[in-house]
Design an enzyme around this catalytic site. Structure first.
Site, PDB file in Angstrom:
ATOM      1  N   VAL A  29       0.894  -1.158   0.000  1.00 28.38           N
ATOM      2  CA  VAL A  29       0.000   0.000   0.000  1.00 28.38           C
ATOM      3  C   VAL A  29       0.934   1.210   0.000  1.00 28.38           C
ATOM      4  O   VAL A  29       1.576   1.483   0.995  1.00 28.38           O
ATOM      5  CB  VAL A  29      -0.918   0.027   1.243  1.00 28.38           C
ATOM      6  CG1 VAL A  29      -1.771   1.288   1.252  1.00 28.38           C
ATOM      7  CG2 VAL A  29      -1.798  -1.205   1.271  1.00 28.38           C
ATOM      8  N   PRO A  30       1.040   1.875  -1.130  1.00 26.54           N
ATOM      9  CA  PRO A  30       2.174   2.789  -1.352  1.00 26.54           C
ATOM     10  C   PRO A  30       2.046   4.136  -0.658  1.00 26.54           C
ATOM     11  O   PRO A  30       1.908   5.160  -1.297  1.00 26.54           O
ATOM     12  CB  PRO A  30       2.181   2.950  -2.862  1.00 26.54           C
ATOM     13  CG  PRO A  30       0.758   2.748  -3.272  1.00 26.54           C
ATOM     14  CD  PRO A  30       0.159   1.793  -2.292  1.00 26.54           C
ATOM     15  N   CYS A  31       2.149   4.128   0.652  1.00 22.57           N
ATOM     16  CA  CYS A  31       2.024   5.380   1.391  1.00 22.57           C
ATOM     17  C   CYS A  31       3.192   6.320   1.083  1.00 22.57           C
ATOM     18  O   CYS A  31       3.094   7.521   1.264  1.00 22.57           O
ATOM     19  CB  CYS A  31       1.959   5.111   2.881  1.00 22.57           C
ATOM     20  SG  CYS A  31       3.193   3.976   3.498  1.00 22.57           S
ATOM     21  N   HIS A  32       4.276   5.751   0.593  1.00 21.87           N
ATOM     22  CA  HIS A  32       5.440   6.586   0.285  1.00 21.87           C
ATOM     23  C   HIS A  32       5.243   7.423  -0.960  1.00 21.87           C
ATOM     24  O   HIS A  32       6.042   8.296  -1.257  1.00 21.87           O
ATOM     25  CB  HIS A  32       6.668   5.690   0.124  1.00 21.87           C
ATOM     26  CG  HIS A  32       6.491   4.634  -0.925  1.00 21.87           C
ATOM     27  ND1 HIS A  32       5.754   3.484  -0.696  1.00 21.87           N
ATOM     28  CD2 HIS A  32       6.907   4.566  -2.197  1.00 21.87           C
ATOM     29  CE1 HIS A  32       5.758   2.762  -1.804  1.00 21.87           C
ATOM     30  NE2 HIS A  32       6.444   3.391  -2.729  1.00 21.87           N
TER      31      HIS A  32
END
Length: 177
Positions: free
Chosen positions: A145-148
């Site tokens: 889950v690409p929170c970056h």
DNA sequence: ATTTACCGTGCTT
DNA sequence: AAGCACGGTAAAT
């Protein structure tokens, strides 16, 4: 990629749950991979068990590196471009608001970034920008889950739960300047 | 350049 | 039950 959702707060999630975990190598550092019977519930970077426990109060934690090896290998193999092909379901435990935000993150393509404001608008709460920031920060399955990929509008500050350096390394790996 | 207002969540009173 | 600090942002001082 299959996504399983559960409504829960940080204090209630983990109840009556058994989680197996293991620490594995990854290009930007070690990753702690944790699985429930349903799928991948946690991915921490340079993360220790205390942190895992903090976030899954009440869960029974069992170290079992053999059990998490397959997942870890697949994640390393699919990163950075093909994580959406992950065969293991990801399991999200969060409030209704958090689940909305996290699902929105899954739509961001590898190699691109969006602002917190963009997410806020997408979920129909244009003024909840700050709340979006909190929710993004509480994502339990980093990288997948690409929170970056969420950045400040005026990218003068970089914040990241696992440290700004990790965020930069991840984006660099995904070919973002 | 600083302050102010807005949002949701978890921690501390 | 109430207050507070955050991985934000724009607008008014």
């Amino acid at each position: 990629m299959k996504v399983i959702q559960h409504t829960a707060s940080r204090t209630t999630r983990g109840k009556n749950l058994t989680i197996v975990y293991g620490i594995h190598d990854f290009p930007v550092g070690n990753i702690l991979v944790a699985l429930t019977a349903e799928g991948l519930c946690w991915l921490g970077i340079n993360c220790d068990v205390a942190k895992l426990h903090e976030n899954w109060k009440g869960a029974e934690l069992v170290e079992d590196k053999a059990a998490t090896t397959k997942a870890a290998r697949e994640i390393a193999k699919l990163w950075p471009d093909s994580l959406h092909k992950l065969s293991i379901p990801i399991v999200l435990y969060g409030t209704a608001f958090q689940l909305k935000v996290w699902k929105e993150l899954l739509h961001i393509k590898s190699g691109s970034t969006v602002t917190y404001e963009h997410i806020a608008r997408k979920i129909g709460k244009p003024k909840a920008v700050r709340a979006v920031g909190s929710a993004v920060g509480r994502n339990t399955v980093s990288i997948v889950v690409p929170c970056h990929r969420v950045v400040n509008k005026s990218s003068d500050r970089i914040n990241y739960g696992w440290g700004p350096a990790i965020k930069k390394a991840l984006l660099k790996g995904e070919k973002v300047a």
